[in-house]
Design an enzyme around this catalytic site. Structure first.
Site, PDB file in Angstrom:
ATOM      1  N   ARG A 120       0.844  -1.192   0.000  1.00 43.65           N
ATOM      2  CA  ARG A 120       0.000   0.000   0.000  1.00 43.65           C
ATOM      3  C   ARG A 120       0.882   1.245   0.000  1.00 43.65           C
ATOM      4  NH1 ARG A 120      -3.724   0.846   4.154  1.00 43.65           N
ATOM      5  NH2 ARG A 120      -2.533  -0.401   5.633  1.00 43.65           N
ATOM      6  N   LYS A 185       4.361  -7.035  12.129  1.00 44.58           N
ATOM      7  CA  LYS A 185       3.471  -7.248  10.984  1.00 44.58           C
ATOM      8  C   LYS A 185       3.802  -8.584  10.320  1.00 44.58           C
ATOM      9  CE  LYS A 185       1.949  -5.039   6.687  1.00 44.58           C
ATOM     10  NZ  LYS A 185       1.663  -3.778   6.017  1.00 44.58           N
ATOM     11  N   ARG A 316       0.336   6.534  19.369  1.00 39.40           N
ATOM     12  CA  ARG A 316       1.163   7.465  20.132  1.00 39.40           C
ATOM     13  C   ARG A 316       1.410   6.871  21.515  1.00 39.40           C
ATOM     14  NH1 ARG A 316      -1.085  13.311  21.229  1.00 39.40           N
ATOM     15  NH2 ARG A 316      -2.148  12.236  22.875  1.00 39.40           N
TER      16      ARG A 316
HETATM   17  C1  BTN Z   1       0.777  -3.738   2.391  1.00 41.21           C
HETATM   18  O1  BTN Z   1       1.490  -2.792   2.053  1.00 41.21           O
HETATM   19  O2  BTN Z   1       0.612  -4.020   3.572  1.00 41.21           O
HETATM   20  C2  BTN Z   1       0.093  -4.564   1.327  1.00 41.21           C
HETATM   21  C3  BTN Z   1       0.956  -5.668   0.794  1.00 41.21           C
HETATM   22  C4  BTN Z   1       0.287  -6.517  -0.271  1.00 41.21           C
HETATM   23  C5  BTN Z   1       1.238  -7.497  -0.898  1.00 41.21           C
HETATM   24  C6  BTN Z   1       0.562  -8.491  -1.797  1.00 41.21           C
HETATM   25  S1  BTN Z   1       1.598  -9.829  -2.262  1.00 41.21           S
HETATM   26  C7  BTN Z   1       0.420 -10.365  -3.411  1.00 41.21           C
HETATM   27  C8  BTN Z   1      -0.123  -9.133  -4.090  1.00 41.21           C
HETATM   28  N1  BTN Z   1       0.754  -8.721  -5.167  1.00 41.21           N
HETATM   29  C9  BTN Z   1       1.310  -7.529  -4.946  1.00 41.21           C
HETATM   30  O3  BTN Z   1       2.085  -6.949  -5.730  1.00 41.21           O
HETATM   31  N2  BTN Z   1       0.909  -7.049  -3.770  1.00 41.21           N
HETATM   32  C10 BTN Z   1      -0.001  -7.957  -3.105  1.00 41.21           C
END
Ligand code: BTN
Length: 318
Positions: A120, A185, A316
């Site tokens: 994201r 995470k 925070r």
């Molecule tokens: C995040 O930033 O938390 C989201 C990550 C999403 C990763 C997955 S892996 C499968 C699919 N292909 C991608 O390029 N991104 C999502």
């Protein structure tokens, strides 16, 4: 040369001579030797030792379509099309480039390795070869703009329930859908939409889940993270089958009843609840007090209750 077959022969982590591999694959020893750079191009470290042959130290836990399908319950298996790729830019991109799935089917794509995995907010998503689950599902969603409310949260619920069912403890969700184990995470979700509210949304739902990733693989990640195999011993095929089953069940229930039926489950996983938070870019500060029926985050600030539909939330410390 079938690289899938070569990888599968080497996945046991033992030495295999060039002539043995050549015989099993119906090619010459030279062809095996010439295939090594292609494997290295996928970031698979191949050890070549004179007199012993080729080895992938530690072996590989490869994805296997037949094995995954054999674990799926019949009602799930009959609605999914499953593609497993050795390497692709991104499993989301792969599905977005195809025709939309028809009716109630789910088109699933998995890749052993993504060369341009996307997270994201334009971030890169690290996908070392055969270590994690890079999973995308595309499906149709009817019901106009309201039908999207809470969608990204319920996908998080599906991932969290999968991990809990596999035996992981302290699984949590950070709004809107980052999946945590304790304060690290373990999975992220990237939803991409096309289509129109008046017809059907074509949803591509990407899930990246860390399974066997180790310190070396994850050295470039700029936040604390963890992998499933730090907690339990499991093969990726089993993880994928559990995730796929849970996801389809959750999405079917969401399509029928919306987010409201997931509010209690969401609350059980909500790690922000009761925490003092800051939302960027708005700068709103206050105490997180759960989500509303549309899946928006509720923050009690000095000016009253704020409804947060989008943004990055950081906790925070008091
Ligand atoms: C995040 O930033 O938390 C989201 C990550 C999403 C990763 C997955 S892996 C499968 C699919 N292909 C991608 O390029 N991104 C999502």
């Amino acid at each position: 040369m079938d690289l899938n077959k070569l990888l599968s022969l080497l996945s046991d982590g033992e030495f295999h001579s060039g002539s043995e591999l050549g015989e099993l694959l119906g090619v010459s020893r030279t062809s095996i030797w010439k295939a090594v750079p292609s494997l290295e191009g996928l970031n698979v470290p191949i050890e070549v030792v004179k007199g012993k042959g080729y080895r992938i130290q530690g072996g590989l836990d490869l994805l296997d379509k037949n094995q995954i399908l054999s674990i799926l319950p019949c009602n799930i298996k009959e609605r999914v099309n499953l593609d497993i790729l050795l390497s692709h830019s991104s499993t989301n991109d792969y599905l977005s480039s195809l025709e939309s799935p028809v009716g109630q089917t789910y088109h699933i794509c998995l890749a052993e390795h993504q060369t341009a995995g996307r997270g994201r907010r334009g971030k890169e998503w690290i996908s070392p070869f055969a270590k994690n689950v890079s999973f995308s599902a595309s499906f149709l969603l009817g019901g106009g703009a309201e039908a999207l409310s809470g969608l990204s949260l319920v996908v998080g619920v599906a991932v969290a329930k999968t991990l809990q069912a596999l035996g992981l403890k302290n699984v949590g969700l950070k709004w809107p859908n980052d999946v945590f184990v304790g304060d690290k995470k373990i999975a992220g979700i990237l939803l991409e939409l096309s289509g129109e509210a008046t017809t059907n949304w074509n949803v591509v739902c990407g899930i990246g889940l860390n399974v066997h990733m180790d310190e070396r693989d994850g050295v470039v990640i700029d936040q604390s993270w963890c992998s499933i195999s730090e907690s339990i011993v499991i093969e990726r095929n089993m993880v994928v089958a559990s995730l796929l089953t849970q996801l389809v069940e959750v999405l079917e229930s969401f399509k029928k009843d919306g987010f409201k039926v997931f509010m209690d489950e969401w609350a059980q996983f909500d790690i922000l609840s009761g925490e003092r938070v800051i939302v960027t870019p708005t700068g709103i500060e206050g105490r997180a007090v759960g989500v509303n029926m549309q899946g928006a985050l509720l923050v009690k600030s000095a000016d009253g209750e704020c409804v947060i539909n989008a943004g990055e939330v950081s906790v925070r410390k008091q």
